[in-house]
Design an enzyme around this catalytic site. Structure first.
Site, PDB file in Angstrom:
ATOM      1  CG  ASN A 165     103.907 -41.216   7.789  1.00 45.39           C
ATOM      2  OD1 ASN A 165     104.283 -42.050   6.981  1.00 45.39           O
ATOM      3  ND2 ASN A 165     104.167 -41.306   9.078  1.00 45.39           N
ATOM      4  CE1 TYR A 169     105.425 -47.268   5.293  1.00 37.66           C
ATOM      5  CE2 TYR A 169     105.067 -45.702   3.506  1.00 37.66           C
ATOM      6  CZ  TYR A 169     105.043 -46.008   4.855  1.00 37.66           C
ATOM      7  OH  TYR A 169     104.639 -45.061   5.758  1.00 37.66           O
ATOM      8  NE  ARG A 170     107.717 -56.093  -0.450  1.00 38.17           N
ATOM      9  CZ  ARG A 170     107.447 -57.125   0.345  1.00 38.17           C
ATOM     10  NH1 ARG A 170     108.174 -57.365   1.417  1.00 38.17           N
ATOM     11  NH2 ARG A 170     106.440 -57.944   0.052  1.00 38.17           N
ATOM     12  CD1 TRP A 183     102.108 -47.642   3.174  1.00 33.47           C
ATOM     13  CD2 TRP A 183     100.361 -47.609   1.790  1.00 33.47           C
ATOM     14  NE1 TRP A 183     102.133 -46.434   2.511  1.00 33.47           N
ATOM     15  CE2 TRP A 183     101.063 -46.384   1.663  1.00 33.47           C
ATOM     16  CE3 TRP A 183      99.212 -47.806   1.018  1.00 33.47           C
ATOM     17  CZ2 TRP A 183     100.657 -45.371   0.790  1.00 33.47           C
ATOM     18  CZ3 TRP A 183      98.810 -46.802   0.156  1.00 33.47           C
ATOM     19  CH2 TRP A 183      99.535 -45.602   0.048  1.00 33.47           C
ATOM     20  N   GLY A 188     102.342 -45.284   8.967  1.00 35.70           N
ATOM     21  CA  GLY A 188     101.632 -44.026   8.813  1.00 35.70           C
ATOM     22  C   GLY A 188     101.005 -43.838   7.450  1.00 35.70           C
ATOM     23  CD  GLU A 229     107.514 -39.709   9.774  1.00 36.35           C
ATOM     24  OE1 GLU A 229     107.043 -40.703  10.364  1.00 36.35           O
ATOM     25  OE2 GLU A 229     106.793 -38.838   9.229  1.00 36.35           O
ATOM     26  CG  ASP A 278     111.111 -57.975   3.601  1.00 35.95           C
ATOM     27  OD1 ASP A 278     111.742 -56.968   3.972  1.00 35.95           O
ATOM     28  OD2 ASP A 278     109.973 -57.927   3.118  1.00 35.95           O
TER      29      ASP A 278
END
Length: 604
Positions: A165, A169-170, A183, A188, A229, A278
């Site tokens: 996967n 994610y920051r 996460w 994933g 991906e 964000d």
């Protein structure tokens, strides 16, 4: 034309006038954010900062912050690619030789989906000291918890099946060798880590920074779970994705990237991560998340560090998100044949507003479709879903509001789903990962319905209805926006306490009972910082600031047995409330510095 890494694409953008090199020194602490966000507002080219304070590496940003740059990255308009994909898959099931020849170019793309393993790689030309302090990592907003890696492509493998996967994610930088790993639910990488903890297996992973654009877009795409991906990226570029064995970890890592971070996320280790400004336009609260430990840092020769900034829309994620949904959106038709179009609004942070057009073949089929969508993969995080009929332009908020005006009857067409999983970044329920959803059915019905009368909207009358009302604006005779003095204003005004501020709910309860507003389906009250004449801003101001279960009310609402019944005007209290994180604002001193240096940044 294909590009090995993001840096190669950035150099290509420079050759076609879509990138500007900033030669003066800039500060990764807030200044880069202020420059990048203003550049987007002024539709400036992408930016390559040659001298970043405290770092030996340059930084590139806003690489995908325009329609043209996205099209250059894919060598085709993403809408065209999506339509070609759905046409091919529709005709290829069941498979026929004629389909292969008819769609030869797409067939070639599918043949390039398997990945390829190589022995040497661009991303490993240099094995550097595993020190994150060498990178020009940004502090984006004034109240962020620290520096954040904002464009990481995190590579994980399922400890049971070995399936790969890649997700974004920051990563909150704690020190030179450790970061947070944010996460969120329905991700994933988080699912893989869950399995590792369950099995007690160590969890190595890699973080690629600055891959080619196909792999970058595939990383952020809302692909179905277990779709690789890296394989999808092979389809997008028409060339196989290449991996290489890691230097310090027993997994394959991207071979073509500006940087690769190798390391482990220990089992059961958590650390406070955040806050972070964000893409909902507010700070997300600090919370406990897993921790990434760096064991190796490799990079190409002469690398450039990639970054992005998120915040109150529009930001760069608008173009990235729109491109991926143009490509993947049509695939929903394979599961739900009645869907003709769908669109998630970047102005609302994508997950907060989804509009779906349906060719309704029997009564309430559209509602059946909606219930299926809100339980499917990333769409399960949708908060507000509006259904419209086939042929309605789902990307036009005005067209959607027209349908709401004509065909939405809350007695039959409103469904509330309380106490369900919600986007981790959604703060409106005050409980992380938990909230409520609502569905508005504005499709054309076969049942007879008394049409709403034309509204007798009078702006001055609405403003005079309550002393706390500051302004009002009617959108397409269907959505009345009312700006009120709220807790946010009290927070920002010196000498007042948030607790003293009245909530928008009191004003809203009064408005939904006004006879003059009976012809308006929805009334939303918003806070002082929302611009009622700016479409992007008022969609953001409404859809990021309410919890469906707590903040929606009607002129008449009651229970019949255990079933709620709604009638009249629908009201939404979308004001900022005590307990919500603050909206993002740059400090005055940094903004002043950027304004004063603006011409300096753009010198050749």
């Amino acid at each position: 034309m294909t590009f090995c890494t993001l840096g190669d694409f950035a150099r290509y953008l420079e050759s076609v006038g879509e990138l500007h090199r900033v030669k003066v020194e800039v500060d990764p602490y807030l200044e880069v954010t202020a420059i990048a966000t203003r550049a987007i507002k002024e539709q400036k080219p992408a930016l390559w900062f040659e001298r970043v304070k405290g770092s030996k590496y340059p930084l590139v940003i806003n690489v995908l912050a325009s329609d043209r740059r996205c099209e250059l990255a894919l060598q085709k308009h993403p809408q065209q690619l999506g339509e070609e994909l759905i046409t091919f898959l529709g005709e290829a099931l069941p498979p026929k030789p004629s389909t292969v020849f008819k769609h030869a170019s797409l067939t070639q793309r599918f043949l390039h989906t398997p990945i390829r393993i190589v022995r040497s790689a661009v991303s490993q030309h240099v094995v550097a000291s595993p020190n994150l302090d060498d990178l020009p990592i940004l502090t984006c907003w004034p109240e962020d918890g620290g520096r954040f890696i904002t464009l990481p492509q995190v590579v994980t493998y399922d400890p049971r099946s070995g399936k790969r996967n890649m997700g974004m994610y920051r990563m909150h930088v704690f020190d030179a060798q450790t970061t947070g790993m944010h996460w969120q639910i329905q991700k994933g990488g988080g699912f893989h880590y869950y399995q590792a903890e369950k099995l007690g297996k160590e969890f190595p992973l890699a973080v690629a920074l600055g891959t080619d654009l196909a792999l970058l877009l595939a990383t952020i795409a809302a692909l179905p779970e277990n779709i690789d991906e890296a394989m999808f990226a092979g389809f997008l570029r028409g060339k196989r994705t290449v991996f290489v064995r890691g230097k310090t970890i027993p997994i394959a890592v991207p071979a073509n990237a500006e940087f690769v971070l190798e390391g482990y996320v220990p089992l059961h280790e958590r650390r406070w991560e955040g806050p972070f400004g964000d893409h909902f336009g507010h700070y997300s609260h600090a919370a406990e998340f897993p921790v990434f430990h760096l064991t190796a840092l490799t990079h190409r020769k002469d690398p450039v560090y990639p970054a992005t900034v998120v915040g109150i829309p529009p930001m760069e994620d608008k173009w990235m998100g729109d491109a991926t949904q143009m490509i993947l959106g049509p695939l929903a038709r394979l599961i739900h044949h009645e869907i003709t179009d769908m669109w998630a609004y970047y102005e609302a942070g994508f997950h907060n507003l989804l509009v779906v057009a349906v060719d309704q073949r029997y009564a309430k089929e559209a509602m059946k479709t909606a219930l299926g969508l809100v339980g499917m993969s990333q769409l399960s995080l949708t908060k507000c879903l509006i259904l419209v009929s086939e042929g309605v332009n789902v990307r036009s908020f005005d067209a959607v509001m027209h349908e709401v005006k004509q065909y939405f009857d809350p007695h039959y067409d409103f469904v509330m789903i309380p106490k369900v999983p919600l986007d981790t970044l959604d703060f409106t329920s005050y409980t992380m990962n938990l909230g409520s959803k609502m569905i508005l059915d504005a499709t054309r019905k076969r049942r007879e319905r008394q049409p709403l009368p034309a509204s007798s909207f009078d702006r001055h009358k609405v403003i005079s209805a309550d002393r706390r009302i500051l302004d009002a604006q009617l959108v397409h005779d269907a959505l009345l926006l009312v700006k009120v003095a709220s807790a946010l204003g009290a927070l920002e005004r010196e000498g007042q306490h948030v607790a003293e501020a009245t909530t928008g709910r009191e004003v809203l309860q009064k408005l939904v009972q006004l006879p003059e507003l009976v012809g308006i389906p929805i009334v939303a009250v918003v806070s002082e910082d929302v611009d009622l004449r700016d479409r992007d801003n008022y969609i953001w101001g409404v859809f990021t600031r309410f919890d469906c279960e707590r903040d929606v009310l009607f002129t008449d609402q009651r229970l019949v047995g255990i079933s709620p019944v709604y009638n009249g005007v629908m009201g939404i209290d979308a004001t900022w409330k005590p307990g919500y994180p603050k909206p993002l604002r740059m400090t005055d001193d940094v903004q002043k510095r950027v304004d004063e240096r603006w011409d300096e940044y753009w010198k050749s």
